[in-house]
Design a protein around this motif. Structure first.
Motif, PDB file in Angstrom:
ATOM      1  N   THR A   1       0.817  -1.226   0.000  1.00  0.00           N
ATOM      2  CA  THR A   1       0.000   0.000   0.000  1.00  0.00           C
ATOM      3  C   THR A   1       0.847   1.271   0.000  1.00  0.00           C
ATOM      4  O   THR A   1       0.308   2.368  -0.101  1.00  0.00           O
ATOM      5  N   THR A   2       2.169   1.139   0.111  1.00  0.00           N
ATOM      6  CA  THR A   2       3.023   2.330   0.212  1.00  0.00           C
ATOM      7  C   THR A   2       3.407   2.903  -1.149  1.00  0.00           C
ATOM      8  O   THR A   2       3.838   4.042  -1.244  1.00  0.00           O
ATOM      9  N   GLY A   3       3.284   2.113  -2.182  1.00  0.00           N
ATOM     10  CA  GLY A   3       3.680   2.574  -3.513  1.00  0.00           C
ATOM     11  C   GLY A   3       5.152   2.360  -3.811  1.00  0.00           C
ATOM     12  O   GLY A   3       5.605   2.628  -4.929  1.00  0.00           O
ATOM     13  N   ILE A   4       5.930   1.862  -2.835  1.00  0.00           N
ATOM     14  CA  ILE A   4       7.344   1.577  -3.059  1.00  0.00           C
ATOM     15  C   ILE A   4       7.461   0.303  -3.899  1.00  0.00           C
ATOM     16  O   ILE A   4       6.829  -0.705  -3.611  1.00  0.00           O
ATOM     17  N   ASP A   5       8.269   0.369  -4.933  1.00  0.00           N
ATOM     18  CA  ASP A   5       8.361  -0.757  -5.851  1.00  0.00           C
ATOM     19  C   ASP A   5       9.811  -1.172  -6.048  1.00  0.00           C
ATOM     20  O   ASP A   5      10.612  -0.431  -6.604  1.00  0.00           O
ATOM     21  N   ILE A   6      10.170  -2.352  -5.554  1.00  0.00           N
ATOM     22  CA  ILE A   6      11.505  -2.913  -5.816  1.00  0.00           C
ATOM     23  C   ILE A   6      11.358  -4.296  -6.466  1.00  0.00           C
ATOM     24  O   ILE A   6      12.257  -5.128  -6.383  1.00  0.00           O
ATOM     25  N   LYS A   7      10.204  -4.513  -7.110  1.00  0.00           N
ATOM     26  CA  LYS A   7       9.922  -5.822  -7.696  1.00  0.00           C
ATOM     27  C   LYS A   7      10.910  -6.211  -8.785  1.00  0.00           C
ATOM     28  O   LYS A   7      11.077  -7.397  -9.069  1.00  0.00           O
ATOM     29  N   PHE A   8      11.580  -5.211  -9.387  1.00  0.00           N
ATOM     30  CA  PHE A   8      12.489  -5.544 -10.484  1.00  0.00           C
ATOM     31  C   PHE A   8      13.626  -6.453 -10.009  1.00  0.00           C
ATOM     32  O   PHE A   8      14.191  -7.217 -10.802  1.00  0.00           O
ATOM     33  N   ILE A   9      13.942  -6.418  -8.705  1.00  0.00           N
ATOM     34  CA  ILE A   9      15.013  -7.284  -8.194  1.00  0.00           C
ATOM     35  C   ILE A   9      14.580  -8.744  -8.239  1.00  0.00           C
ATOM     36  O   ILE A   9      15.361  -9.619  -8.619  1.00  0.00           O
ATOM     37  N   GLY A  10      13.348  -9.007  -7.858  1.00  0.00           N
ATOM     38  CA  GLY A  10      12.868 -10.378  -7.806  1.00  0.00           C
ATOM     39  C   GLY A  10      12.040 -10.811  -8.996  1.00  0.00           C
ATOM     40  O   GLY A  10      11.900 -12.014  -9.249  1.00  0.00           O
ATOM     41  N   GLN A  11      11.486  -9.828  -9.758  1.00  0.00           N
ATOM     42  CA  GLN A  11      10.595 -10.178 -10.859  1.00  0.00           C
ATOM     43  C   GLN A  11      11.020  -9.616 -12.204  1.00  0.00           C
ATOM     44  O   GLN A  11      10.435  -9.962 -13.231  1.00  0.00           O
ATOM     45  N   GLY A  12      12.030  -8.754 -12.203  1.00  0.00           N
ATOM     46  CA  GLY A  12      12.414  -8.084 -13.439  1.00  0.00           C
ATOM     47  C   GLY A  12      13.195  -8.976 -14.399  1.00  0.00           C
ATOM     48  O   GLY A  12      13.491 -10.134 -14.105  1.00  0.00           O
ATOM     49  N   TYR A  13      13.521  -8.409 -15.545  1.00  0.00           N
ATOM     50  CA  TYR A  13      14.259  -9.130 -16.581  1.00  0.00           C
ATOM     51  C   TYR A  13      15.373  -8.252 -17.119  1.00  0.00           C
ATOM     52  O   TYR A  13      15.254  -7.020 -17.180  1.00  0.00           O
ATOM     53  N   VAL A  14      16.461  -8.888 -17.519  1.00  0.00           N
ATOM     54  CA  VAL A  14      17.498  -8.238 -18.311  1.00  0.00           C
ATOM     55  C   VAL A  14      17.452  -8.933 -19.659  1.00  0.00           C
ATOM     56  O   VAL A  14      17.943 -10.048 -19.811  1.00  0.00           O
ATOM     57  N   GLY A  15      16.812  -8.290 -20.625  1.00  0.00           N
ATOM     58  CA  GLY A  15      16.492  -8.971 -21.868  1.00  0.00           C
ATOM     59  C   GLY A  15      15.403  -9.987 -21.585  1.00  0.00           C
ATOM     60  O   GLY A  15      14.324  -9.629 -21.125  1.00  0.00           O
ATOM     61  N   PHE A  16      15.703 -11.272 -21.834  1.00  0.00           N
ATOM     62  CA  PHE A  16      14.729 -12.326 -21.544  1.00  0.00           C
ATOM     63  C   PHE A  16      15.129 -13.130 -20.301  1.00  0.00           C
ATOM     64  O   PHE A  16      14.449 -14.081 -19.929  1.00  0.00           O
ATOM     65  N   ILE A  17      16.230 -12.732 -19.665  1.00  0.00           N
ATOM     66  CA  ILE A  17      16.723 -13.469 -18.500  1.00  0.00           C
ATOM     67  C   ILE A  17      16.239 -12.795 -17.220  1.00  0.00           C
ATOM     68  O   ILE A  17      16.432 -11.591 -17.029  1.00  0.00           O
ATOM     69  N   PRO A  18      15.620 -13.525 -16.296  1.00  0.00           N
ATOM     70  CA  PRO A  18      15.147 -12.939 -15.038  1.00  0.00           C
ATOM     71  C   PRO A  18      16.297 -12.341 -14.220  1.00  0.00           C
ATOM     72  O   PRO A  18      17.402 -12.904 -14.193  1.00  0.00           O
ATOM     73  N   THR A  19      16.031 -11.219 -13.581  1.00  0.00           N
ATOM     74  CA  THR A  19      17.053 -10.555 -12.767  1.00  0.00           C
ATOM     75  C   THR A  19      17.652 -11.472 -11.711  1.00  0.00           C
ATOM     76  O   THR A  19      18.873 -11.462 -11.513  1.00  0.00           O
ATOM     77  N   PRO A  20      16.849 -12.288 -10.976  1.00  0.00           N
ATOM     78  CA  PRO A  20      17.452 -13.182  -9.983  1.00  0.00           C
ATOM     79  C   PRO A  20      18.480 -14.138 -10.584  1.00  0.00           C
ATOM     80  O   PRO A  20      19.466 -14.480  -9.926  1.00  0.00           O
ATOM     81  N   VAL A  21      18.260 -14.557 -11.815  1.00  0.00           N
ATOM     82  CA  VAL A  21      19.203 -15.460 -12.473  1.00  0.00           C
ATOM     83  C   VAL A  21      20.506 -14.724 -12.772  1.00  0.00           C
ATOM     84  O   VAL A  21      21.605 -15.284 -12.624  1.00  0.00           O
ATOM     85  N   ILE A  22      20.398 -13.457 -13.178  1.00  0.00           N
ATOM     86  CA  ILE A  22      21.591 -12.643 -13.419  1.00  0.00           C
ATOM     87  C   ILE A  22      22.392 -12.511 -12.126  1.00  0.00           C
ATOM     88  O   ILE A  22      23.623 -12.669 -12.110  1.00  0.00           O
ATOM     89  N   ILE A  23      21.704 -12.235 -11.027  1.00  0.00           N
ATOM     90  CA  ILE A  23      22.374 -12.121  -9.722  1.00  0.00           C
ATOM     91  C   ILE A  23      23.070 -13.430  -9.368  1.00  0.00           C
ATOM     92  O   ILE A  23      24.226 -13.447  -8.922  1.00  0.00           O
TER      93      ILE A  23
END
Length: 320
Positions: A151-173
């Motif tokens: 409910t706060t509007g803070i969004d850090i989902k790209f760390i756990g749900q994002g993509y770099v190209g077609f590869i998920p960010t967690p996999v890149i990490i």
């Protein structure tokens, strides 16, 4: 003579790559038993699953190679995740929230390492105690309730749900941490010290290795990877439960042992841990696709770990 040496090297290579052959065979089985196995969506799902527990397994490799173990990593995931979730829930800047959890991880890793290296406590005992204490801490600071900041509007989902190209960010990490770990263990003095301690602690000490410092750093590494896993998991869900991370320590150890890391230390490679993480995750994915219930999955995983450790022990005795 050259032919005999070549055959010996080939046998050694085949033996060391046994887990990889098992993984390839498992993938073939997956394709045969379920048409969904090789779909893009399922492959991405498997890659995400590998990254969360696999990150911890990479760090656990360092401790296992010294002949130790860290049972507290799952509880650490809960503590760091709850810290991040609570601070974001209170509209604290994400950089401060994540930075605070990172600092906490370094402190907890230092204390675990201090208990083992200076306190001379067995790693099993030290981390068993911290596992229980940290799980209690996660429940205490969260009052036993899940924490979320949706409910706060803070969004850090790209760390756990994002993509770099077609590869998920967690996999890149995960891959970045793998290559860093691979370089450290293979090409640095610290990496050689880790193997030396696991192979023969007293001999390593006599050869000038700072055993206590190396152990301390290894436990800081496991705390750091627990923080990274917590960050990926929490950002993916936009929340954290105080029970988060339960069983992660067993999954990480299973990945290490299946990948060829010796329970006595000194033997194994981080590439083996990577393959072990892939094998266990793919196996779980196949069993889910064909409808095998979670209880039976636990039985299968447990038997595989026992078999892997047994084979490793027989190989070590044969080598001796």
């Amino acid at each position: 003579m050259g032919s005999t040496k070549g055959n010996s090297n080939m046998k050694k290579w085949v033996s060391e790559m046994g887990t990889l052959w098992a993984l390839l065979a498992l993938c073939i089985v997956g394709c045969l038993v379920s048409p969904s196995f090789m779909t893009g969506a399922n492959i991405i799902n498997v890659m995400r699953q590998i990254s969360i527990n696999g990150i911890i397994a990479l760090g656990m490799t360092f401790v296992c190679l010294t002949g130790g173990v860290d049972l507290s990593v799952g509880s650490q995931v809960a503590v760091y995740g709850i810290m991040i979730a609570q601070m974001l829930k209170n509209n604290i800047n994400p950089v401060i929230a994540i930075g605070s959890a990172l600092v906490a991880s370094l402190v907890i890793g230092f204390l675990n390492g201090l208990g083992v290296s200076k306190g001379k406590l067995a790693p099993f005992i030290m981390t068993l105690g911290s596992m229980t204490a940290l799980r209690g801490l996660a429940k205490y600071i969260s009052n036993g309730s899940p924490q979320n900041w949706r409910t706060t509007g803070i969004d850090i989902k790209f760390i756990g749900q994002g993509y770099v190209g077609f590869i998920p960010t967690p996999v890149i990490i995960f891959l970045i941490m793998f290559f860093v770990g691979f370089y450290i263990l293979k090409y640095t003095k610290f990496g050689r010290s880790v193997y030396a301690i696991g192979d023969n602690r007293e001999a390593a000490r006599l050869n000038g290795t700072d055993v206590e410092k190396t152990q301390l750093i290894c436990f800081i590494i496991t705390a750091f990877v627990s923080f990274m896993s917590a960050l990926v998991l929490t950002s993916k869900l936009s929340s954290c439960d105080p029970t988060a991370g339960e069983g992660y320590e067993l999954d990480a150890l299973s990945m290490c042992y299946i990948g060829g890391i010796s329970t006595m230390g000194g033997v194994g490679k981080i590439t083996g841990t990577l393959i072990g993480a892939c094998l266990l995750t793919v196996l779980s994915n196949i069993m889910n696709l064909v409808g095998i219930n979670s209880y039976m999955q636990n039985i299968v995983q447990g038997l595989i770990v026992i078999f892997a450790v047994l084979i490793g022990g027989l190989s070590a005795r044969k080598k001796d």
